[in-house]
Design an enzyme around this catalytic site. Structure first.
Site, PDB file in Angstrom:
ATOM      1  N   LYS A 104      -1.039  -2.176  13.439  1.00  0.00           N
ATOM      2  CA  LYS A 104      -1.798  -3.078  12.750  1.00  0.00           C
ATOM      3  C   LYS A 104      -1.485  -4.738  12.655  1.00  0.00           C
ATOM      4  CE  LYS A 104      -1.606  -2.940   8.019  1.00  0.00           C
ATOM      5  NZ  LYS A 104      -2.485  -2.273   7.352  1.00  0.00           N
ATOM      6  N   THR A 115       0.761  -1.180   0.159  1.00  0.00           N
ATOM      7  CA  THR A 115      -0.025   0.244  -0.003  1.00  0.00           C
ATOM      8  C   THR A 115       0.804   1.260  -0.069  1.00  0.00           C
ATOM      9  OG1 THR A 115      -1.569  -1.274   1.235  1.00  0.00           O
ATOM     10  CG2 THR A 115      -2.054   1.326   1.203  1.00  0.00           C
ATOM     11  N   ARG A 130       0.996   4.847  -2.611  1.00  0.00           N
ATOM     12  CA  ARG A 130       1.057   6.110  -2.036  1.00  0.00           C
ATOM     13  C   ARG A 130       2.479   6.666  -2.610  1.00  0.00           C
ATOM     14  NH1 ARG A 130      -3.223   4.308  -1.142  1.00  0.00           N
ATOM     15  NH2 ARG A 130      -4.273   3.995   0.961  1.00  0.00           N
ATOM     16  N   LYS A 145     -13.879   1.727  14.708  1.00  0.00           N
ATOM     17  CA  LYS A 145     -13.389   2.380  13.530  1.00  0.00           C
ATOM     18  C   LYS A 145     -14.293   2.107  12.374  1.00  0.00           C
ATOM     19  CE  LYS A 145      -9.239   3.415  10.784  1.00  0.00           C
ATOM     20  NZ  LYS A 145      -7.896   3.676  10.609  1.00  0.00           N
ATOM     21  N   GLY A 171      -5.874   7.805   7.624  1.00  0.00           N
ATOM     22  CA  GLY A 171      -4.796   7.399   6.758  1.00  0.00           C
ATOM     23  C   GLY A 171      -4.640   8.719   5.676  1.00  0.00           C
ATOM     24  N   LYS A 194      -4.941  -2.860  15.889  1.00  0.00           N
ATOM     25  CA  LYS A 194      -5.800  -2.535  14.700  1.00  0.00           C
ATOM     26  C   LYS A 194      -6.206  -3.735  13.575  1.00  0.00           C
ATOM     27  CE  LYS A 194      -6.082  -1.046  10.351  1.00  0.00           C
ATOM     28  NZ  LYS A 194      -5.849   0.005   9.008  1.00  0.00           N
ATOM     29  N   GLU A 237     -12.349  -2.494  13.129  1.00  0.00           N
ATOM     30  CA  GLU A 237     -12.409  -1.736  11.857  1.00  0.00           C
ATOM     31  C   GLU A 237     -13.416  -2.404  11.095  1.00  0.00           C
ATOM     32  OE1 GLU A 237      -9.340  -0.282  10.030  1.00  0.00           O
ATOM     33  OE2 GLU A 237     -10.529   0.854   8.579  1.00  0.00           O
ATOM     34  N   SER A 263     -11.150   7.377   6.730  1.00  0.00           N
ATOM     35  CA  SER A 263     -11.507   8.490   5.888  1.00  0.00           C
ATOM     36  C   SER A 263     -12.070   7.484   4.600  1.00  0.00           C
ATOM     37  CB  SER A 263     -10.301   9.474   5.457  1.00  0.00           C
ATOM     38  OG  SER A 263      -9.077   8.891   5.150  1.00  0.00           O
ATOM     39  N   GLY A 264     -11.284   6.379   4.156  1.00  0.00           N
ATOM     40  CA  GLY A 264     -11.874   5.688   3.212  1.00  0.00           C
ATOM     41  C   GLY A 264     -11.749   6.074   1.725  1.00  0.00           C
ATOM     42  N   GLY A 265     -11.125   7.109   1.396  1.00  0.00           N
ATOM     43  CA  GLY A 265     -10.909   7.685   0.288  1.00  0.00           C
ATOM     44  C   GLY A 265     -11.759   9.091  -0.185  1.00  0.00           C
TER      45      GLY A 265
HETATM   46  P1  13P Z   1      -8.067   5.936   5.403  1.00  0.00           P
HETATM   47  O1  13P Z   1      -8.528   6.815   6.275  1.00  0.00           O
HETATM   48  O2  13P Z   1      -7.024   6.258   4.295  1.00  0.00           O
HETATM   49  O3  13P Z   1      -9.304   5.043   4.936  1.00  0.00           O
HETATM   50  O4  13P Z   1      -7.110   4.691   6.179  1.00  0.00           O
HETATM   51  C1  13P Z   1      -7.563   4.229   7.398  1.00  0.00           C
HETATM   52  C2  13P Z   1      -7.195   3.090   7.933  1.00  0.00           C
HETATM   53  O5  13P Z   1      -6.355   2.673   8.640  1.00  0.00           O
HETATM   54  C3  13P Z   1      -7.718   1.685   7.133  1.00  0.00           C
HETATM   55  O6  13P Z   1      -7.448   0.486   7.822  1.00  0.00           O
END
Ligand code: 13P
Length: 340
Positions: A97, A29, A33, A220, A292, A136, A178, A262-264
């Site tokens: 994580k 990932t 980025r 989350k 993230g 997480k 989450e 935030s999810g995008g």
């Molecule tokens: P985003 O805020 O980029 O969705 O990432 C949060 C996250 O930790 C996803 O597992």
């Protein structure tokens, strides 16, 4: 299980104004980025980038916890201070994580289940020794306009989340639970709300069955927004109302905090939505962030791998932290985006 310790860590992470920085991108990932800003994903570049984030002055006012990736938990500053030690010394709780990614759910086309339970007890013990105080695990729920997710797909993911959460509490780590209902697709906001409701219901049923202490965890979730290809995108107020309605129906008041992903969503949208919810007054739980991309996209764009851009990158990071800190009490305004 040390109940007092779990509760005090959970509460510290979502103390006033504070939320979480998700800096736990796996190597595939973070490569994506870095590709977007033309930086090669070497171990040293990943370390340099994380050092920029974690040494930014002033973020401890707004960041209560940082989620690290396995590699990052074992790294440190160029002067040799381990990142967990650095963060803890600044009053920021280090987290880790622990899932091993969402994989295809057998015989359920289009659905995923998160792996990583085998051997987790031993990994949690090691992470605790290395300084992590919370963890997480992300479950991924894909949505379409009518058939996905299946009840079995929801149940499988909820069960894995709860097994993970119980193992964390046994090891003395606060689990961030989450369940992410993805924003990919063209479904309307009503569909997101209906699916999120079913997912949260299933998650709390499983957490209860697994004897997870709600006071010693954080949730989350996704916000309730329309699929990103839906022609009608709901406004800030509509998102805030739908999200809080859904959460109030399905998240027990004993949970100390909700830390949204935030999810995008764009950085400013994520802040605005959080602000909209907090502007609606006190809720049973702290309403906070665990972003993230929405915290890091402006940082990466400012940095671009150049040492000379480190100060600008830190300025961009502190700005996002500060604005999200304001959104924690409904005091953010979109016009603040223009300020430095
Ligand atoms: P985003 O805020 O980029 O969705 O990432 C949060 C996250 O930790 C996803 O597992």
């Amino acid at each position: 299980m040390n109940i007092d310790e779990l509760q005090s860590v959970a509460n510290a992470i979502v103390a006033q104004q504070k939320g979480v920085l998700a800096a736990d991108e796996s190597n595939p990932t973070i490569r994506k980025r870095f590709d977007s800003v033309g930086v090669e994903s070497t171990e040293e570049n990943r370390r340099r980038y994380r050092e920029i984030l974690f040494t930014t002055e002033g973020i401890e006012r707004y960041i209560g916890g940082v989620i690290l990736y396995d590699e990052t938990l074992r790294q440190g500053t160029r002067d040799g201070v381990p990142f967990p030690t650095l963060l803890a010394g600044r009053g920021i709780v280090p987290g880790i994580k622990v899932d091993q990614g969402a994989k295809a759910l057998a015989l359920h086309p289009g659905e995923k289940v998160t792996e990583g339970l085998d051997g987790l007890r031993a990994r949690l013990d090691e992470y605790k020794r290395l300084g992590a105080r919370f963890a997480k695990w992300r479950a991924v729920i894909e949505v379409d306009e009518n058939t996905l997710p299946s009840p079995f797909g929801i149940r499988s993911n909820a069960h894995a989340l709860a097994r993970y959460a119980a193992l964390c509490q046994e090891a003395g780590l606060v689990p961030i639970v989450e369940p992410e209902v993805l924003m990919d697709g063209a479904h309307p906001i009503e569909r997101t709300e209906a699916v999120t409701a079913r997912v949260l219901q299933a998650v709390f049923t499983e957490l209860d069955a697994h004897r997870v202490l709600l006071e010693g965890m954080l949730l989350k979730p996704n916000m309730v927004i329309a699929g990103k290809n839906c022609p009608h995108q709901a406004g800030v107020q509509e998102v805030a109302i739908a999200t809080l309605r859904c959460l109030r129906r399905h998240v027990p008041a004993a949970v100390p905090g909700i830390v949204f992903l935030s999810g995008g969503q764009g950085a400013a949208d994520a802040t605005d939505h959080l602000n909209g919810m907090n502007a609606m007054g006190p809720q049973p739980w702290q309403v906070s962030f665990s972003y993230g991309r929405a915290l890091q996209e402006p940082v990466l764009a400012a940095w671009r791998g150049q040492e000379g851009n480190a100060a600008a990158a830190q300025q961009a990071f502190l700005k996002r932290c500060r604005l999200n800190g304001l959104a924690r009490s409904g005091q953010y305004a979109r016009s603040m985006e223009a300020e430095i």
